[in-house]
Design a protein around this motif. Structure first.
Motif, PDB file in Angstrom:
ATOM      1  N   THR A  10       0.828  -1.210   0.000  1.00 57.80           N
ATOM      2  CA  THR A  10       0.000   0.000   0.000  1.00 57.80           C
ATOM      3  C   THR A  10       0.861   1.258   0.000  1.00 57.80           C
ATOM      4  O   THR A  10       0.596   2.206  -0.747  1.00 57.80           O
ATOM      5  N   TYR A  11       1.902   1.265   0.804  1.00 60.09           N
ATOM      6  CA  TYR A  11       2.814   2.405   0.864  1.00 60.09           C
ATOM      7  C   TYR A  11       3.464   2.641  -0.496  1.00 60.09           C
ATOM      8  O   TYR A  11       3.508   3.779  -0.978  1.00 60.09           O
ATOM      9  N   GLU A  12       3.978   1.602  -1.108  1.00 59.07           N
ATOM     10  CA  GLU A  12       4.633   1.747  -2.417  1.00 59.07           C
ATOM     11  C   GLU A  12       3.644   2.200  -3.488  1.00 59.07           C
ATOM     12  O   GLU A  12       3.992   2.975  -4.377  1.00 59.07           O
ATOM     13  N   THR A  13       2.411   1.720  -3.419  1.00 60.82           N
ATOM     14  CA  THR A  13       1.398   2.112  -4.399  1.00 60.82           C
ATOM     15  C   THR A  13       1.081   3.605  -4.297  1.00 60.82           C
ATOM     16  O   THR A  13       1.065   4.314  -5.304  1.00 60.82           O
ATOM     17  N   VAL A  14       0.852   4.078  -3.096  1.00 58.42           N
ATOM     18  CA  VAL A  14       0.546   5.496  -2.901  1.00 58.42           C
ATOM     19  C   VAL A  14       1.746   6.347  -3.299  1.00 58.42           C
ATOM     20  O   VAL A  14       1.594   7.394  -3.939  1.00 58.42           O
ATOM     21  N   LYS A  15       2.936   5.895  -2.944  1.00 55.74           N
ATOM     22  CA  LYS A  15       4.150   6.647  -3.275  1.00 55.74           C
ATOM     23  C   LYS A  15       4.335   6.767  -4.781  1.00 55.74           C
ATOM     24  O   LYS A  15       4.618   7.854  -5.296  1.00 55.74           O
ATOM     25  N   ILE A  17       2.055   6.562  -7.117  1.00 56.82           N
ATOM     26  CA  ILE A  17       0.990   7.405  -7.671  1.00 56.82           C
ATOM     27  C   ILE A  17       1.341   8.887  -7.482  1.00 56.82           C
ATOM     28  O   ILE A  17       1.232   9.678  -8.418  1.00 56.82           O
ATOM     29  N   LEU A  18       1.774   9.251  -6.297  1.00 52.72           N
ATOM     30  CA  LEU A  18       2.112  10.646  -6.017  1.00 52.72           C
ATOM     31  C   LEU A  18       3.330  11.116  -6.811  1.00 52.72           C
ATOM     32  O   LEU A  18       3.335  12.214  -7.365  1.00 52.72           O
ATOM     33  N   SER A  21       2.456  11.297 -10.710  1.00 51.08           N
ATOM     34  CA  SER A  21       1.458  12.285 -11.116  1.00 51.08           C
ATOM     35  C   SER A  21       1.846  13.716 -10.756  1.00 51.08           C
ATOM     36  O   SER A  21       1.309  14.664 -11.325  1.00 51.08           O
ATOM     37  N   TYR A  76       7.862  -0.798 -10.645  1.00 54.32           N
ATOM     38  CA  TYR A  76       6.792  -1.044  -9.677  1.00 54.32           C
ATOM     39  C   TYR A  76       6.079  -2.366  -9.974  1.00 54.32           C
ATOM     40  O   TYR A  76       5.761  -3.118  -9.060  1.00 54.32           O
TER      41      TYR A  76
END
Length: 89
Positions: A10-15, A17-18, A21, A76
């Motif tokens: 979850t941490y890697e996914t949010v990172k 994305i941010l 983008s 990723y």
């Protein structure tokens, strides 16, 4: 799949994305701000005046950073696929 693995994923996914983008959104935000200031000072209220430059800037940013974005997504994807080994064991 342990709780630590879920948190890490979850941490890697949010990172990702941010990080991926941010350049696109920031460039669109800055050009929109500049155009808004221009429209406020000249009192020109044409909606396409704000839309077209934003579209062009976002396209240019994607052209310049496209290879970096693709490489980051590939890394990723490999990271996510490495979790399959840990789940199956």
């Amino acid at each position: 799949m342990t709780e630590d693995m879920v948190v890490s994923l979850t941490y890697e996914t949010v990172k990702i994305i941010l990080v991926l983008s941010a350049p696109i959104l920031i460039s669109g935000l800055l050009i929109g701000l500049l155009i808004s200031v221009f429209q406020a000072t000249t009192q020109i209220q044409e909606p396409t005046l704000a839309f077209v430059p934003k579209l062009i800037i976002v396209f240019l940013v994607l052209m310049v950073l496209g290879s970096w974005i693709i490489n980051s997504l590939i890394e990723y994807s490999l990271f996510v696929l490495s979790f399959i080994e840990e789940i199956m064991v």
